[in-house]
Design an enzyme around this catalytic site. Structure first.
Site, PDB file in Angstrom:
ATOM      1  N   ILE A 167       0.693  -1.296  -0.085  1.00  0.00           N
ATOM      2  CA  ILE A 167       0.019   0.247  -0.026  1.00  0.00           C
ATOM      3  C   ILE A 167       0.845   1.332   0.028  1.00  0.00           C
ATOM      4  N   ARG A 247      -5.237   4.740 -13.507  1.00  0.00           N
ATOM      5  CA  ARG A 247      -4.785   4.213 -14.721  1.00  0.00           C
ATOM      6  C   ARG A 247      -4.684   5.463 -15.358  1.00  0.00           C
ATOM      7  N   ARG A 272      28.754  11.536 -26.904  1.00  0.00           N
ATOM      8  CA  ARG A 272      29.910  10.485 -26.625  1.00  0.00           C
ATOM      9  C   ARG A 272      30.517   9.904 -27.799  1.00  0.00           C
ATOM     10  N   GLN A 283      24.126   3.848 -37.232  1.00  0.00           N
ATOM     11  CA  GLN A 283      22.813   3.369 -37.695  1.00  0.00           C
ATOM     12  C   GLN A 283      22.014   2.805 -36.539  1.00  0.00           C
ATOM     13  N   MET A 341      22.097   2.301 -24.274  1.00  0.00           N
ATOM     14  CA  MET A 341      22.824   3.463 -25.268  1.00  0.00           C
ATOM     15  C   MET A 341      23.670   4.046 -24.196  1.00  0.00           C
ATOM     16  N   GLU A 367      -1.699  -1.141 -10.504  1.00  0.00           N
ATOM     17  CA  GLU A 367      -2.732  -0.760 -11.168  1.00  0.00           C
ATOM     18  C   GLU A 367      -3.307  -1.723 -12.273  1.00  0.00           C
TER      19      GLU A 367
HETATM   20  P1  TGC Z   1     -15.922  -7.212 -13.153  1.00  0.00           P
HETATM   21  O1  TGC Z   1     -17.090  -8.034 -13.201  1.00  0.00           O
HETATM   22  O2  TGC Z   1     -15.163  -6.813 -14.158  1.00  0.00           O
HETATM   23  O3  TGC Z   1     -16.544  -5.645 -12.436  1.00  0.00           O
HETATM   24  C1  TGC Z   1     -17.314  -5.625 -11.253  1.00  0.00           C
HETATM   25  C2  TGC Z   1     -17.852  -4.203 -11.521  1.00  0.00           C
HETATM   26  O4  TGC Z   1     -17.098  -3.004 -11.608  1.00  0.00           O
HETATM   27  C3  TGC Z   1     -17.158  -2.644 -12.804  1.00  0.00           C
HETATM   28  N1  TGC Z   1     -15.852  -2.118 -13.446  1.00  0.00           N
HETATM   29  C4  TGC Z   1     -15.481  -1.114 -13.560  1.00  0.00           C
HETATM   30  N2  TGC Z   1     -15.948   0.326 -13.190  1.00  0.00           N
HETATM   31  C5  TGC Z   1     -15.187   1.439 -13.108  1.00  0.00           C
HETATM   32  N3  TGC Z   1     -14.120   1.209 -13.512  1.00  0.00           N
HETATM   33  C6  TGC Z   1     -13.463  -0.021 -14.074  1.00  0.00           C
HETATM   34  N4  TGC Z   1     -12.198  -0.126 -14.525  1.00  0.00           N
HETATM   35  C7  TGC Z   1     -14.064  -1.191 -13.992  1.00  0.00           C
HETATM   36  N5  TGC Z   1     -13.937  -2.473 -14.182  1.00  0.00           N
HETATM   37  C8  TGC Z   1     -14.930  -3.151 -13.788  1.00  0.00           C
HETATM   38  C9  TGC Z   1     -17.978  -3.431 -13.677  1.00  0.00           C
HETATM   39  O5  TGC Z   1     -18.865  -2.905 -14.651  1.00  0.00           O
HETATM   40  C10 TGC Z   1     -18.736  -4.230 -12.484  1.00  0.00           C
HETATM   41  O6  TGC Z   1     -19.839  -3.328 -12.390  1.00  0.00           O
HETATM   42  P2  TGC Z   1     -21.273  -4.012 -11.766  1.00  0.00           P
HETATM   43  O7  TGC Z   1     -22.047  -2.717 -11.675  1.00  0.00           O
HETATM   44  O8  TGC Z   1     -21.862  -4.769 -12.643  1.00  0.00           O
HETATM   45  O9  TGC Z   1     -21.256  -4.778 -10.346  1.00  0.00           O
HETATM   46  O10 TGC Z   1     -15.016  -7.512 -11.980  1.00  0.00           O
HETATM   47  P3  TGC Z   1     -13.985  -8.767 -11.814  1.00  0.00           P
HETATM   48  O11 TGC Z   1     -13.956  -9.432 -10.497  1.00  0.00           O
HETATM   49  O12 TGC Z   1     -14.409  -9.812 -13.044  1.00  0.00           O
HETATM   50  O13 TGC Z   1     -12.456  -8.210 -11.941  1.00  0.00           O
HETATM   51  C11 TGC Z   1     -12.006  -7.903 -13.394  1.00  0.00           C
HETATM   52  C12 TGC Z   1     -10.396  -7.589 -13.036  1.00  0.00           C
HETATM   53  C13 TGC Z   1      -9.503  -8.679 -12.963  1.00  0.00           C
HETATM   54  C14 TGC Z   1     -10.368  -6.893 -14.451  1.00  0.00           C
HETATM   55  C15 TGC Z   1     -10.122  -6.535 -11.949  1.00  0.00           C
HETATM   56  O14 TGC Z   1     -10.379  -7.240 -10.929  1.00  0.00           O
HETATM   57  C16 TGC Z   1      -9.044  -5.861 -12.004  1.00  0.00           C
HETATM   58  O15 TGC Z   1      -9.011  -4.896 -12.690  1.00  0.00           O
HETATM   59  N6  TGC Z   1      -7.910  -6.243 -11.414  1.00  0.00           N
HETATM   60  C17 TGC Z   1      -6.540  -5.613 -11.266  1.00  0.00           C
HETATM   61  C18 TGC Z   1      -6.397  -5.185  -9.878  1.00  0.00           C
HETATM   62  C19 TGC Z   1      -5.866  -3.967  -9.692  1.00  0.00           C
HETATM   63  O16 TGC Z   1      -5.582  -2.982 -10.641  1.00  0.00           O
HETATM   64  N7  TGC Z   1      -5.444  -3.522  -8.408  1.00  0.00           N
HETATM   65  C20 TGC Z   1      -4.893  -2.393  -8.154  1.00  0.00           C
HETATM   66  C21 TGC Z   1      -4.739  -1.892  -6.966  1.00  0.00           C
HETATM   67  S1  TGC Z   1      -4.104  -0.458  -6.368  1.00  0.00           S
HETATM   68  C22 TGC Z   1      -2.819   0.003  -6.879  1.00  0.00           C
HETATM   69  O17 TGC Z   1      -2.252  -0.809  -7.508  1.00  0.00           O
HETATM   70  C23 TGC Z   1      -2.189   1.190  -6.536  1.00  0.00           C
HETATM   71  S2  TGC Z   1      -0.746   1.675  -7.219  1.00  0.00           S
HETATM   72  C24 TGC Z   1      -0.668   3.194  -6.285  1.00  0.00           C
HETATM   73  C25 TGC Z   1       0.371   3.925  -7.065  1.00  0.00           C
HETATM   74  O18 TGC Z   1       0.046   4.653  -7.908  1.00  0.00           O
HETATM   75  O19 TGC Z   1       1.179   4.071  -6.225  1.00  0.00           O
HETATM   76  P1  FAD Z   2      -0.569 -11.309  -9.122  1.00  0.00           P
HETATM   77  O1  FAD Z   2      -1.892 -11.086  -9.074  1.00  0.00           O
HETATM   78  O2  FAD Z   2      -0.158 -12.635  -8.118  1.00  0.00           O
HETATM   79  O3  FAD Z   2       0.140 -11.742 -10.490  1.00  0.00           O
HETATM   80  C1  FAD Z   2       1.474 -12.496 -10.753  1.00  0.00           C
HETATM   81  C2  FAD Z   2       1.551 -12.826 -12.313  1.00  0.00           C
HETATM   82  O4  FAD Z   2       0.536 -13.656 -12.645  1.00  0.00           O
HETATM   83  C3  FAD Z   2       1.342 -11.316 -13.100  1.00  0.00           C
HETATM   84  O5  FAD Z   2       2.468 -11.488 -14.194  1.00  0.00           O
HETATM   85  C4  FAD Z   2       0.038 -11.475 -13.566  1.00  0.00           C
HETATM   86  O6  FAD Z   2      -0.247 -10.626 -14.670  1.00  0.00           O
HETATM   87  C5  FAD Z   2      -0.094 -12.729 -13.673  1.00  0.00           C
HETATM   88  N1  FAD Z   2      -1.834 -13.177 -13.714  1.00  0.00           N
HETATM   89  C6  FAD Z   2      -2.583 -13.036 -12.534  1.00  0.00           C
HETATM   90  N2  FAD Z   2      -3.699 -13.359 -12.840  1.00  0.00           N
HETATM   91  C7  FAD Z   2      -3.677 -13.879 -14.067  1.00  0.00           C
HETATM   92  C8  FAD Z   2      -4.661 -14.701 -14.884  1.00  0.00           C
HETATM   93  N3  FAD Z   2      -5.858 -14.571 -14.879  1.00  0.00           N
HETATM   94  N4  FAD Z   2      -4.063 -15.051 -16.247  1.00  0.00           N
HETATM   95  C9  FAD Z   2      -3.169 -14.729 -16.559  1.00  0.00           C
HETATM   96  N5  FAD Z   2      -1.964 -14.166 -15.813  1.00  0.00           N
HETATM   97  C10 FAD Z   2      -2.423 -13.754 -14.705  1.00  0.00           C
HETATM   98  N6  FAD Z   2      -2.143  -2.095  -4.135  1.00  0.00           N
HETATM   99  C11 FAD Z   2      -2.966  -1.255  -3.381  1.00  0.00           C
HETATM  100  O7  FAD Z   2      -4.332  -1.682  -3.305  1.00  0.00           O
HETATM  101  N7  FAD Z   2      -2.883   0.204  -3.122  1.00  0.00           N
HETATM  102  C12 FAD Z   2      -1.788   0.703  -3.294  1.00  0.00           C
HETATM  103  O8  FAD Z   2      -1.430   1.774  -3.025  1.00  0.00           O
HETATM  104  C13 FAD Z   2      -0.563  -0.233  -4.003  1.00  0.00           C
HETATM  105  N8  FAD Z   2       0.584   0.400  -4.287  1.00  0.00           N
HETATM  106  C14 FAD Z   2       1.721  -0.605  -4.900  1.00  0.00           C
HETATM  107  C15 FAD Z   2       2.841  -0.025  -5.030  1.00  0.00           C
HETATM  108  C16 FAD Z   2       3.912  -0.878  -5.289  1.00  0.00           C
HETATM  109  C17 FAD Z   2       5.326  -0.533  -5.201  1.00  0.00           C
HETATM  110  C18 FAD Z   2       3.585  -2.205  -5.666  1.00  0.00           C
HETATM  111  C19 FAD Z   2       4.547  -3.151  -6.554  1.00  0.00           C
HETATM  112  C20 FAD Z   2       2.215  -2.699  -5.730  1.00  0.00           C
HETATM  113  C21 FAD Z   2       1.205  -1.791  -5.301  1.00  0.00           C
HETATM  114  N9  FAD Z   2      -0.071  -2.263  -5.239  1.00  0.00           N
HETATM  115  C22 FAD Z   2      -0.981  -1.499  -4.454  1.00  0.00           C
HETATM  116  C23 FAD Z   2      -0.360  -3.600  -5.567  1.00  0.00           C
HETATM  117  C24 FAD Z   2      -0.393  -4.011  -7.078  1.00  0.00           C
HETATM  118  O9  FAD Z   2      -1.565  -3.523  -7.346  1.00  0.00           O
HETATM  119  C25 FAD Z   2      -0.585  -5.476  -7.376  1.00  0.00           C
HETATM  120  O10 FAD Z   2       0.895  -5.721  -6.889  1.00  0.00           O
HETATM  121  C26 FAD Z   2      -0.868  -5.860  -8.612  1.00  0.00           C
HETATM  122  O11 FAD Z   2      -2.223  -5.666  -8.676  1.00  0.00           O
HETATM  123  C27 FAD Z   2      -0.448  -7.265  -8.908  1.00  0.00           C
HETATM  124  O12 FAD Z   2      -0.833  -8.121  -7.806  1.00  0.00           O
HETATM  125  P2  FAD Z   2       0.058  -9.305  -7.311  1.00  0.00           P
HETATM  126  O13 FAD Z   2       1.332  -8.514  -7.128  1.00  0.00           O
HETATM  127  O14 FAD Z   2      -0.589 -10.123  -6.454  1.00  0.00           O
HETATM  128  O15 FAD Z   2       0.318 -10.228  -8.596  1.00  0.00           O
END
Ligand code: TGC
Ligand code: FAD
Length: 388
Positions: A167, A247, A272, A283, A341, A367
């Protein structure tokens, strides 16, 4: 060394208004004068430069695209250009700004009641209150819908139990936006720092995003008042809606990291001498430069176009996935080529390239990983979900 200017090969500048360019240039100056000089040390020492937080607030960079509640209310392209400039300095600094604005202020703004908005947003815009976003769990990363953190309703509030991992800003946050299941349905909760039963631990040893704080959040019978539930959203669409905002910013931000690497590599090869002329005259080097110019230019157009869709309220999540996936991969490839490079100098932190390259590994994973975005696009075009 030539002064930094973002790539303008296709006259991208002509798509920008004078207000957008002004906003971009003021953030560029801030980045040059106040952020970049700190980055080598911050990354090396694994510290987040907290002293920048009040400056972000003064410059209106926190929740900059939100309207009212002390937020700057800038347009979508300006917002993108801001994230681009900040990520030119470091993805970890852009992460701070994204988490605060898109992942913490946005859910309060979109899903909160008036009292919650008044209580948190103006202070968050000024950088006086820092937020973090707790979605990911140790066993639920790409699949947050499986989360096991729970909230149980009591007569006078909710009791949270569970753990969040990875987080950003966790250990410095004054308020955590925590996603937990209440009667099996994902809901958002505001958990203030110091609430009994809520603790954080710092995650050390990252080789990427070292200038960003990453933490675990722990909830052990953590009792929060009734008014800390975000009332206006239920289900996974709550956190996913926030991710859409973040995103989008990342897609723009990655262009900044790519621009920084391109600029560094171009300067390096022009100066360089190897064998008997500048490296830039070979190239193979020009192939790499032209690929960078090609890909950065395409990424700029993609972001500009999606910004028009967003302004009109027509932008779809799968389109954001395309931009996040494309632009971060593009930036990672640019950074890897730039590193190559620079030869041996490519691995030392005197130059920013290796830092960007390592940071972008995280940006490609958080994300939504690159492959998860491929699957989101696959589902959009086939109607078939291939996640499980
Ligand atoms: P799914 O059935 O696709 O969706 C459930 C409900 O959500 C709606 N929805 C969205 N709404 C807004 N924006 C989006 N991008 C949306 N995607 C889906 C959808 O319409 C549905 O609505 P409703 O009304 O029908 O309930 O859900 P699923 O469980 O099949 O999930 C699909 C999947 C795999 C794409 C989703 O779980 C996903 O995107 N996984 C990736 C997880 C992820 O990105 N985690 C990020 C954690 S936070 C983070 O990384 C912060 S980094 C911080 C920093 O910048 O330092
Ligand atoms: P996994 O889900 O275990 O994935 C591992 C590998 O498997 C990946 O290559 C993935 O693409 C692949 N994979 C997963 N599912 C499938 C599938 N169905 N089919 C094929 N391949 C698949 N989260 C927060 O909530 N809040 C934050 O502020 C936040 N900040 C972060 C900051 C940092 C520095 C990092 C590294 C992560 C952060 N995250 C945060 C978490 C981040 O969102 C997760 O790391 C990310 O969503 C991937 O989850 P995971 O690491 O558990 O990988």
């Amino acid at each position: 060394m030539k002064k930094y200017d973002s790539l303008n090969f296709i006259d991208f500048e002509s798509l920008l208004t004078s207000e957008q360019k002004e906003m971009r240039d003021s953030v560029r100056k801030f980045v040059d004068d106040e952020v970049l000089p700190k980055m080598q040390k911050a990354f090396r020492e694994e510290v987040f430069p907290k002293e920048l937080i009040p400056r972000f607030g003064e410059l209106g960079l926190l929740g900059a695209n939100l309207k009212g509640y002390g937020c700057a209310g800038i347009d979508t392209v300006s917002y993108g250009l801001v994230t681009q400039e900040i990520e030119r300095a470091d993805s970890g600094i852009r992460s701070f700004v994204s988490v605060q604005g898109s992942l913490c202020m946005y859910p309060i703004y979109a899903y909160g009641n008036e009292a919650q908005k008044e209580k948190y947003l103006p202070r968050m815009a000024r950088g006086e209150v820092i937020g973090c976003f707790g979605l990911t769990e140790p066993d639920f990363g790409s699949n947050p819908g499986g989360m096991i953190t729970t909230a149980v309703e009591k007569s006078d509030g909710y009791v949270l139990n569970g753990n969040k991992m990875w987080i950003t800003n966790g250990s410095i946050a004054d308020v955590a936006i925590v996603w937990a299941k209440l009667n099996g349905v994902v809901r958002g909760f505001l958990v203030d720092k110091g609430t009994p039963g809520f603790s954080t631990s710092l995650m050390k040893g990252k080789f990427s995003l070292r200038a960003s704080i990453t933490s675990e959040l722990h909830f052990e019978n953590c009792k929060i008042p009734k008014e800390n539930l975000l009332p206006k959203v239920e289900g996974l669409k709550g956190p996913l809606g926030c991710l859409s905002q973040a995103r989008f910013g990342i897609a723009w931000g990655a262009i900044g990291a790519a621009n920084a690497c391109y600029h560094e590599a171009l300067n390096y090869v022009l100066n360089r001498q190897m064998f008997d002329k500048p490296l830039a005259g070979y190239q193979l080097i020009q192939v790499k430069l032209s690929k960078m110019v090609q890909e950065i230019s395409k990424a700029q157009l993609l972001c500009w176009h999606l910004s028009q869709l967003k302004e009109r309220g027509e932008l779809k999540p799968a389109q954001i996935s395309l931009a996040k996936m494309n632009n971060v991969r593009m930036a990672l490839d640019v950074a890897r080529d730039a590193r190559d490079m620079l030869g041996a100098n490519g691995i030392i932190d005197e130059y920013p390239v290796i830092r960007h390259m390592m940071n972008l590994e995280t940006v490609n994973t958080y994300e939504g990983t690159e492959d998860i975005h491929k699957l989101i696009i696959g589902r959009e075009v086939t109607g078939l979900a291939a996640f499980n």
